[in-house]
Design a protein around this motif. Structure first.
Motif, PDB file in Angstrom:
ATOM      1  N   TYR A   1       0.838  -1.195   0.000  1.00  0.00           N
ATOM      2  CA  TYR A   1       0.000   0.000   0.000  1.00  0.00           C
ATOM      3  C   TYR A   1       0.873   1.244   0.000  1.00  0.00           C
ATOM      4  CZ  TYR A   1      -4.149  -2.725   1.152  1.00  0.00           C
ATOM      5  OH  TYR A   1      -5.195  -3.615   1.123  1.00  0.00           O
TER       6      TYR A   1
ATOM      7  N   ILE B   1       1.622   5.001   1.121  1.00  0.00           N
ATOM      8  CA  ILE B   1       1.309   5.853   2.257  1.00  0.00           C
ATOM      9  C   ILE B   1       1.734   7.277   1.912  1.00  0.00           C
ATOM     10  CG2 ILE B   1       1.440   4.021   3.981  1.00  0.00           C
ATOM     11  CD1 ILE B   1       4.202   5.098   4.786  1.00  0.00           C
TER      12      ILE B   1
ATOM     13  N   VAL C   1       0.895  10.595   8.871  1.00  0.00           N
ATOM     14  CA  VAL C   1       0.874   9.645   7.760  1.00  0.00           C
ATOM     15  C   VAL C   1      -0.506   9.014   7.632  1.00  0.00           C
ATOM     16  CG1 VAL C   1       1.785   7.770   9.175  1.00  0.00           C
ATOM     17  CG2 VAL C   1       2.064   7.668   6.731  1.00  0.00           C
TER      18      VAL C   1
ATOM     19  N   VAL D   1      -2.911   6.106   5.117  1.00  0.00           N
ATOM     20  CA  VAL D   1      -2.936   5.045   4.111  1.00  0.00           C
ATOM     21  C   VAL D   1      -4.204   5.301   3.300  1.00  0.00           C
ATOM     22  CG1 VAL D   1      -2.857   2.563   3.690  1.00  0.00           C
ATOM     23  CG2 VAL D   1      -1.839   3.498   5.792  1.00  0.00           C
TER      24      VAL D   1
ATOM     25  N   CYS E   1      -7.325   5.048   8.325  1.00  0.00           N
ATOM     26  CA  CYS E   1      -6.054   4.490   8.803  1.00  0.00           C
ATOM     27  C   CYS E   1      -4.987   5.572   8.741  1.00  0.00           C
ATOM     28  CB  CYS E   1      -5.649   3.288   7.961  1.00  0.00           C
ATOM     29  SG  CYS E   1      -4.158   2.456   8.553  1.00  0.00           S
ATOM     30  N   PHE E   2      -4.493   5.968   9.902  1.00  0.00           N
ATOM     31  CA  PHE E   2      -3.498   7.036   9.976  1.00  0.00           C
ATOM     32  C   PHE E   2      -2.593   6.821  11.179  1.00  0.00           C
ATOM     33  CE2 PHE E   2      -7.157   8.311  12.400  1.00  0.00           C
ATOM     34  CZ  PHE E   2      -6.620   8.843  13.556  1.00  0.00           C
TER      35      PHE E   2
ATOM     36  N   ILE F   1       6.778   5.860   8.975  1.00  0.00           N
ATOM     37  CA  ILE F   1       6.571   4.698   8.097  1.00  0.00           C
ATOM     38  C   ILE F   1       6.330   3.443   8.926  1.00  0.00           C
ATOM     39  CG2 ILE F   1       7.680   3.168   6.408  1.00  0.00           C
ATOM     40  CD1 ILE F   1       9.086   5.756   5.318  1.00  0.00           C
TER      41      ILE F   1
ATOM     42  N   ALA G   1       2.903   3.648  10.429  1.00  0.00           N
ATOM     43  CA  ALA G   1       1.874   3.436   9.408  1.00  0.00           C
ATOM     44  C   ALA G   1       1.727   1.953   9.108  1.00  0.00           C
ATOM     45  CB  ALA G   1       2.218   4.198   8.136  1.00  0.00           C
ATOM     46  N   HIS G   2       2.841   1.244   9.074  1.00  0.00           N
ATOM     47  CA  HIS G   2       2.805  -0.202   8.841  1.00  0.00           C
ATOM     48  C   HIS G   2       2.013  -0.896   9.945  1.00  0.00           C
ATOM     49  CE1 HIS G   2       4.532  -4.324   8.806  1.00  0.00           C
ATOM     50  NE2 HIS G   2       4.281  -4.179   7.519  1.00  0.00           N
TER      51      HIS G   2
ATOM     52  N   ALA H   1      -1.708  -0.033   9.610  1.00  0.00           N
ATOM     53  CA  ALA H   1      -2.325  -0.763   8.500  1.00  0.00           C
ATOM     54  C   ALA H   1      -2.571  -2.221   8.867  1.00  0.00           C
ATOM     55  CB  ALA H   1      -1.449  -0.660   7.256  1.00  0.00           C
TER      56      ALA H   1
ATOM     57  N   TRP I   1       5.822  10.313  -0.383  1.00  0.00           N
ATOM     58  CA  TRP I   1       5.212   9.011  -0.638  1.00  0.00           C
ATOM     59  C   TRP I   1       6.165   7.884  -0.289  1.00  0.00           C
ATOM     60  CZ3 TRP I   1       0.173   8.568  -1.687  1.00  0.00           C
ATOM     61  CH2 TRP I   1      -0.497   9.713  -2.131  1.00  0.00           C
TER      62      TRP I   1
END
Length: 95
Positions: free
Chosen positions: A3, A5, A18, A20, A26-27, A37, A40-41, A44, A78
């Motif tokens: 995905y 981000i 961040v 998605v 989803c943030f 990052i 965010a992973h 997600a 990105w």
């Protein structure tokens, strides 16, 4: 599943936000780009796990060309995260 981000660069006084884009709501954030990052992973993974547990459909990833033109993300950074869904039986959406 990979995905994209979008990372809001933040300021000296704020963290890197961040989102998605393909996972509504989803943030996350982080004090550094790397932390944003990583967070965010994790966000997600939790978002997708919840959808799967609730019997929902896992959204397909949008192409970069479709997301980069959105005004909401002008000037954002990105990156790509890869969420391994092999442990979860899923139904993937067709869009």
């Amino acid at each position: 599943m990979k995905y994209l981000i979008a990372i809001d660069p933040g300021t000296d006084d704020t963290a890197f936000g961040v989102v998605v884009p393909d996972l509504p709501g989803c943030f996350s954030a982080g004090d550094t780009v790397e932390e944003a990052i990583d967070n965010a992973h994790e966000a997600a993974k939790l978002w997708l796990e919840t959808v799967i547990d609730d019997g929902g459909t896992v959204p397909s990833a949008s192409p970069f060309s479709a997301l980069q033109i959105k005004d909401d993300y002008k000037g954002w950074i990105w990156a790509v995260i890869n969420v391994d869904l092999s442990d979860y039986p899923t139904k993937q959406s067709a869009y």
